[in-house]
Write a protein that holds these residues in place. Structure first.
Motif, mmCIF file in Angstrom:
data_model
loop_
_atom_site.group_PDB
_atom_site.id
_atom_site.type_symbol
_atom_site.label_atom_id
_atom_site.label_comp_id
_atom_site.label_asym_id
_atom_site.label_seq_id
_atom_site.Cartn_x
_atom_site.Cartn_y
_atom_site.Cartn_z
ATOM 1 N N SER B 77 1.047 -0.792 0.429
ATOM 2 C CA SER B 77 0.079 -0.407 0.070
ATOM 3 C C SER B 77 1.088 1.187 -0.379
ATOM 4 O O SER B 77 0.700 2.094 -0.301
ATOM 5 C CB SER B 77 -1.206 0.296 1.198
ATOM 6 N N ARG B 78 1.664 1.136 0.842
ATOM 7 C CA ARG B 78 2.926 2.380 0.368
ATOM 8 C C ARG B 78 4.505 1.876 0.724
ATOM 9 O O ARG B 78 4.145 0.928 2.478
ATOM 10 C CB ARG B 78 2.329 3.769 2.530
ATOM 11 N N LEU B 79 5.256 1.778 -0.173
ATOM 12 C CA LEU B 79 6.372 1.274 -0.265
ATOM 13 C C LEU B 79 7.177 1.812 1.078
ATOM 14 O O LEU B 79 7.411 3.913 1.528
ATOM 15 C CB LEU B 79 7.103 1.653 -1.486
ATOM 16 N N GLU B 80 8.158 1.409 1.785
ATOM 17 C CA GLU B 80 8.254 2.069 2.533
ATOM 18 C C GLU B 80 9.932 1.608 2.465
ATOM 19 O O GLU B 80 10.573 0.960 1.314
ATOM 20 C CB GLU B 80 8.689 0.692 3.796
ATOM 21 N N PRO B 81 11.105 2.392 2.975
ATOM 22 C CA PRO B 81 12.505 1.524 2.204
ATOM 23 C C PRO B 81 13.433 0.210 2.545
ATOM 24 O O PRO B 81 13.901 0.147 1.462
ATOM 25 C CB PRO B 81 13.063 2.830 2.920
ATOM 26 N N GLU B 82 12.682 -0.410 3.219
ATOM 27 C CA GLU B 82 12.971 -1.461 3.462
ATOM 28 C C GLU B 82 12.428 -2.690 2.606
ATOM 29 O O GLU B 82 13.069 -3.610 2.563
ATOM 30 C CB GLU B 82 12.918 -2.487 5.223
ATOM 31 N N ASP B 83 11.221 -2.258 1.931
ATOM 32 C CA ASP B 83 10.436 -2.950 0.940
ATOM 33 C C ASP B 83 11.404 -2.883 -0.419
ATOM 34 O O ASP B 83 10.542 -3.791 -1.666
ATOM 35 C CB ASP B 83 9.172 -2.466 0.712
ATOM 36 N N PHE B 84 12.532 -2.207 -0.608
ATOM 37 C CA PHE B 84 12.928 -2.867 -2.051
ATOM 38 C C PHE B 84 13.639 -3.360 -2.164
ATOM 39 O O PHE B 84 14.759 -3.952 -1.476
ATOM 40 C CB PHE B 84 13.378 -1.332 -2.310
ATOM 41 N N ALA B 85 13.292 -4.549 -2.881
ATOM 42 C CA ALA B 85 13.386 -6.028 -2.826
ATOM 43 C C ALA B 85 13.325 -6.625 -4.353
ATOM 44 O O ALA B 85 12.139 -5.823 -5.223
ATOM 45 C CB ALA B 85 13.417 -6.311 -1.551
ATOM 46 N N VAL B 86 13.568 -8.088 -4.492
ATOM 47 C CA VAL B 86 13.161 -8.308 -5.305
ATOM 48 C C VAL B 86 11.675 -9.652 -4.754
ATOM 49 O O VAL B 86 11.816 -10.221 -4.122
ATOM 50 C CB VAL B 86 13.934 -9.712 -6.049
ATOM 51 N N TYR B 87 11.055 -9.741 -5.552
ATOM 52 C CA TYR B 87 9.600 -10.789 -5.000
ATOM 53 C C TYR B 87 8.978 -11.438 -5.787
ATOM 54 O O TYR B 87 9.192 -11.332 -7.731
ATOM 55 C CB TYR B 87 7.888 -9.094 -4.500
ATOM 56 N N TYR B 88 9.061 -12.299 -5.695
ATOM 57 C CA TYR B 88 8.563 -14.245 -5.828
ATOM 58 C C TYR B 88 7.578 -14.339 -5.823
ATOM 59 O O TYR B 88 6.996 -14.475 -4.517
ATOM 60 C CB TYR B 88 9.547 -15.255 -5.765
ATOM 61 N N CYS B 89 6.629 -14.819 -6.813
ATOM 62 C CA CYS B 89 5.165 -15.592 -6.185
ATOM 63 C C CYS B 89 5.428 -17.441 -6.627
ATOM 64 O O CYS B 89 6.493 -17.986 -6.879
ATOM 65 C CB CYS B 89 4.641 -15.362 -6.961
ATOM 66 N N GLN B 90 5.254 -18.414 -5.969
ATOM 67 C CA GLN B 90 5.340 -19.801 -5.738
ATOM 68 C C GLN B 90 4.121 -20.106 -5.673
ATOM 69 O O GLN B 90 3.051 -20.145 -5.388
ATOM 70 C CB GLN B 90 6.543 -19.821 -4.808
ATOM 71 N N GLN B 91 3.654 -21.496 -6.994
ATOM 72 C CA GLN B 91 2.512 -21.949 -6.279
ATOM 73 C C GLN B 91 3.058 -23.277 -5.887
ATOM 74 O O GLN B 91 3.995 -24.279 -6.323
ATOM 75 C CB GLN B 91 1.679 -22.256 -7.722
ATOM 76 N N TYR B 92 1.795 -24.028 -5.130
ATOM 77 C CA TYR B 92 2.346 -25.604 -4.152
ATOM 78 C C TYR B 92 0.717 -26.520 -4.814
ATOM 79 O O TYR B 92 0.730 -27.093 -3.399
ATOM 80 C CB TYR B 92 2.961 -25.227 -3.153
ATOM 81 N N GLY B 93 0.383 -26.144 -5.722
ATOM 82 C CA GLY B 93 -0.798 -26.748 -5.846
ATOM 83 C C GLY B 93 -0.810 -27.520 -6.506
ATOM 84 O O GLY B 93 -0.764 -28.845 -6.518
ATOM 85 N N SER B 94 0.356 -27.949 -7.351
ATOM 86 C CA SER B 94 0.681 -29.201 -7.577
ATOM 87 C C SER B 94 2.627 -29.466 -8.040
ATOM 88 O O SER B 94 2.851 -28.600 -7.948
ATOM 89 C CB SER B 94 0.284 -29.331 -9.691
ATOM 90 N N SER B 95 2.882 -30.762 -7.800
ATOM 91 C CA SER B 95 4.515 -30.591 -7.814
ATOM 92 C C SER B 95 4.801 -30.726 -9.770
ATOM 93 O O SER B 95 4.178 -31.470 -9.866
ATOM 94 C CB SER B 95 4.659 -31.960 -7.198
#
Lengths: 123, 108
Positions: B77-95
């Motif tokens: 909602s509001r970026l803080e200085p510590e939020d600058f990073a890489v974001y990954y999504c992951q699915q675990y519904g199936s192998s």
């Protein structure tokens, strides 16, 4: 507080076997609420799930690596291990161990991670 | 195998801005078994969201997740200085459990 710590050689020669251990402290690896797994990340690239294991020895592998990977658990020492044989430069990566929550008797997300260990494959 | 695509690949933003990251799956994800992780340089990924919309323990409420089927979003909602990073999504519904390629959020 749960902690996971990877250990093993940082350099492995091509065609040899990569061996890593993950020591778990602050919790029991024999809990029926969790699986334990390995994820790797080549330098500058994304994440790849490698394998997971339950305390009873049930194993789950990424099909892309299954022919070369073995994951095992030693409940008496609270550690689990990874072996990857016939390594090439493409296996150079940071290897993370992580706890994987068991949900409805299935593997789910990874909630605690080790700091990771870089393994370089080079002669 | 379920392939995850994240967009955009990179974002350049200022602190205080709102950001929405997208994760799209090649087929519908069971139930929805979708997680988001944050990774900073030299660190392990940190779990932010699981089950598409559930914040992990200790995650600030400026992080929220939504979506189902093949389309998921992570909103800060509001970026803080510590939020600058890489974001990954992951699915675990199936192998095999697969990760997206990541979205890098860096400071403008």
């Amino acid at each position: 507080q749960l902690q996971l710590q990877e250990s093993g050689p940082g350099l492995v020669k091509p065609s040899e076997t990569l061996s890593l251990n993950c020591s778990v402290s602050g919790g029991s690896i024999s809990s029926n609420s969790y699986y334990w797994g390995w994820i790797r990340q080549p330098p500058g690239k994304g994440l790849e799930w490698v394998a997971s294991i339950y305390y009873d020895g049930s194993t789950y592998y990424n099909p892309s690596l299954k022919s070369r990977v073995t994951i095992s658990v030693d409940t008496s020492k609270n550690i689990f291990s990874l072996k990857l044989n016939s390594v090439t430069a493409a296996d150079t990566a940071v290897y993370f161990c992580a706890r994987q929550v068991r949900f409805l008797e299935w593997l789910s997300f990874h909630d605690y991670w080790g700091q990771g260990t870089l393994v370089t494959v080079s002669s | 195998e379920i392939v995850l695509t994240q967009s955009p690949g990179t974002l350049s933003l200022s602190p205080g801005e709102r950001v929405t990251l997208s994760c799209r799956a090649s087929q519908s994800i069971t139930s929805p078994y979708l997680a988001w992780y944050q990774q900073k340089p030299g660190q392990a990924p940190r779990l932010l969201i699981y089950g598409s919309s559930n914040r992990a323990t200790g995650i600030p409420d400026r992080f929220s997740g939504s979506g189902s089927g093949t389309d998921f979003t992570l909103t800060i909602s509001r970026l803080e200085p510590e939020d600058f990073a890489v974001y990954y999504c992951q699915q675990y519904g199936s192998s095999p459990f697969t990760f997206g390629p990541g979205t890098k959020v860096h400071i403008k």
